[in-house]
Design a protein around this motif. Structure first.
Motif, PDB file in Angstrom:
ATOM      1  N   LEU A 142      40.153  37.283  39.193  1.00 56.96           N
ATOM      2  CA  LEU A 142      39.701  36.585  37.657  1.00 56.96           C
ATOM      3  C   LEU A 142      41.018  35.926  37.249  1.00 56.96           C
ATOM      4  O   LEU A 142      40.695  34.849  36.471  1.00 56.96           O
ATOM      5  N   VAL A 165      38.925  35.914  30.946  1.00 57.74           N
ATOM      6  CA  VAL A 165      37.641  36.317  31.792  1.00 57.74           C
ATOM      7  C   VAL A 165      37.563  37.785  31.815  1.00 57.74           C
ATOM      8  O   VAL A 165      38.652  38.343  32.437  1.00 57.74           O
ATOM      9  N   GLU A 183      33.396  35.148  29.086  1.00 55.53           N
ATOM     10  CA  GLU A 183      34.670  34.368  28.972  1.00 55.53           C
ATOM     11  C   GLU A 183      35.272  33.861  27.583  1.00 55.53           C
ATOM     12  O   GLU A 183      34.339  33.318  26.976  1.00 55.53           O
ATOM     13  N   VAL A 221      34.019  32.539  38.902  1.00 50.97           N
ATOM     14  CA  VAL A 221      34.332  33.721  39.498  1.00 50.97           C
ATOM     15  C   VAL A 221      33.720  34.236  40.853  1.00 50.97           C
ATOM     16  O   VAL A 221      34.414  34.618  41.614  1.00 50.97           O
ATOM     17  N   GLN A 222      32.557  33.425  41.102  1.00 55.92           N
ATOM     18  CA  GLN A 222      32.029  33.740  42.592  1.00 55.92           C
ATOM     19  C   GLN A 222      32.735  32.861  43.685  1.00 55.92           C
ATOM     20  O   GLN A 222      33.043  33.510  44.542  1.00 55.92           O
ATOM     21  N   PRO A 254      31.132  29.710  33.882  1.00 57.57           N
ATOM     22  CA  PRO A 254      32.105  30.816  34.396  1.00 57.57           C
ATOM     23  C   PRO A 254      31.466  31.615  35.523  1.00 57.57           C
ATOM     24  O   PRO A 254      32.386  32.176  36.308  1.00 57.57           O
ATOM     25  N   VAL A 255      30.044  31.833  35.652  1.00 51.81           N
ATOM     26  CA  VAL A 255      29.591  32.599  36.871  1.00 51.81           C
ATOM     27  C   VAL A 255      30.084  31.820  38.231  1.00 51.81           C
ATOM     28  O   VAL A 255      30.583  32.615  39.073  1.00 51.81           O
ATOM     29  N   TYR A 276      35.024  37.102  43.483  1.00 51.57           N
ATOM     30  CA  TYR A 276      34.779  38.276  42.741  1.00 51.57           C
ATOM     31  C   TYR A 276      33.349  38.710  42.877  1.00 51.57           C
ATOM     32  O   TYR A 276      32.374  37.844  42.712  1.00 51.57           O
ATOM     33  N   HIS A 319      33.135  25.686  28.235  1.00 48.20           N
ATOM     34  CA  HIS A 319      32.905  26.787  29.169  1.00 48.20           C
ATOM     35  C   HIS A 319      32.355  26.197  30.517  1.00 48.20           C
ATOM     36  O   HIS A 319      32.253  26.893  31.607  1.00 48.20           O
ATOM     37  N   GLU A 353      30.417  41.786  37.974  1.00 52.48           N
ATOM     38  CA  GLU A 353      29.582  41.142  37.205  1.00 52.48           C
ATOM     39  C   GLU A 353      30.338  40.471  36.262  1.00 52.48           C
ATOM     40  O   GLU A 353      31.359  41.302  35.876  1.00 52.48           O
ATOM     41  N   LEU A 354      30.268  39.308  35.725  1.00 59.22           N
ATOM     42  CA  LEU A 354      30.822  38.725  34.788  1.00 59.22           C
ATOM     43  C   LEU A 354      30.505  39.313  33.455  1.00 59.22           C
ATOM     44  O   LEU A 354      29.129  39.187  33.027  1.00 59.22           O
ATOM     45  N   GLY A 359      35.556  40.938  33.379  1.00 58.95           N
ATOM     46  CA  GLY A 359      34.280  41.398  34.469  1.00 58.95           C
ATOM     47  C   GLY A 359      33.994  43.006  34.487  1.00 58.95           C
ATOM     48  O   GLY A 359      34.831  43.803  33.900  1.00 58.95           O
TER      49      GLY A 359
END
Length: 169
Positions: free
Chosen positions: A72, A166, A115, A103-104, A99-100, A108, A91, A111-112, A168
């Protein structure tokens, strides 16, 4: 020669006392922001100051602490730099990433939660205080679903700082 130097120093001190002090309070009654330069010594401590501060806020609300997550942190660092390149706090990445997506990309698998972003000349703790004043950014920081945190920044040569937090689960 010594007299000349003494007179020069006395005049310099007297003149410096005549210079008006820079105002420290704005028209809204709040302190004016000061330029905050992130030193090398501070750079290694900023994430931990933010983590400790967020966990203190969460503890005061009987919420479980969060821990730093390197993935993150990487997603936050990427986005902070990208906002500076785009010269706007938002964002979405310059490549359209959300943001999703970010993080993927860093691997990561949790779950997000959310942010928070900021464009400022203020410290990380002043930025946290500003986030806590707004319901939507406060909700992310204080989410009971949050267990992990990533935090990073990018400081431009002129001093502007782009902060990204961020959270998570």
């Amino acid at each position: 020669m010594i007299r000349l130097v003494s007179v020069f120093l006395a005049v310099a001190v007297a003149l410096s006392a005549c210079a008006p002090a820079a105002p420290t309070i704005g028209s809204d009654g709040r302190a004016l922001p000061q330029l905050y330069r992130i030193s090398r010594a501070d750079a290694g401590k900023i994430q931990f100051r933010m983590l400790d501060s967020i966990n203190a806020l969460r503890s005061a609300s009987n919420l479980a602490p969060v821990e730093l997550d390197s993935r993150l942190n990487a997603a936050a660092a990427t986005h902070a730099r990208d906002m500076a390149v785009q010269n706007r706090p938002w964002h979405f990445g310059s490549d359209g990433s959300s943001p999703v997506d970010r993080v993927q990309r860093v691997g990561y698998t949790g779950e997000l939660v959310g942010e928070n972003i900021s464009e400022t000349y203020e410290t990380e703790l002043e930025t946290l205080a500003a986030w806590m004043e707004k319901p939507d950014t406060r909700r992310i920081i204080m989410s009971p679903d949050a267990t992990k945190m990533g935090f990073s920044w990018f400081q431009e040569t002129g001093g502007k700082i782009w902060w990204t937090l961020v959270m998570g689960g």
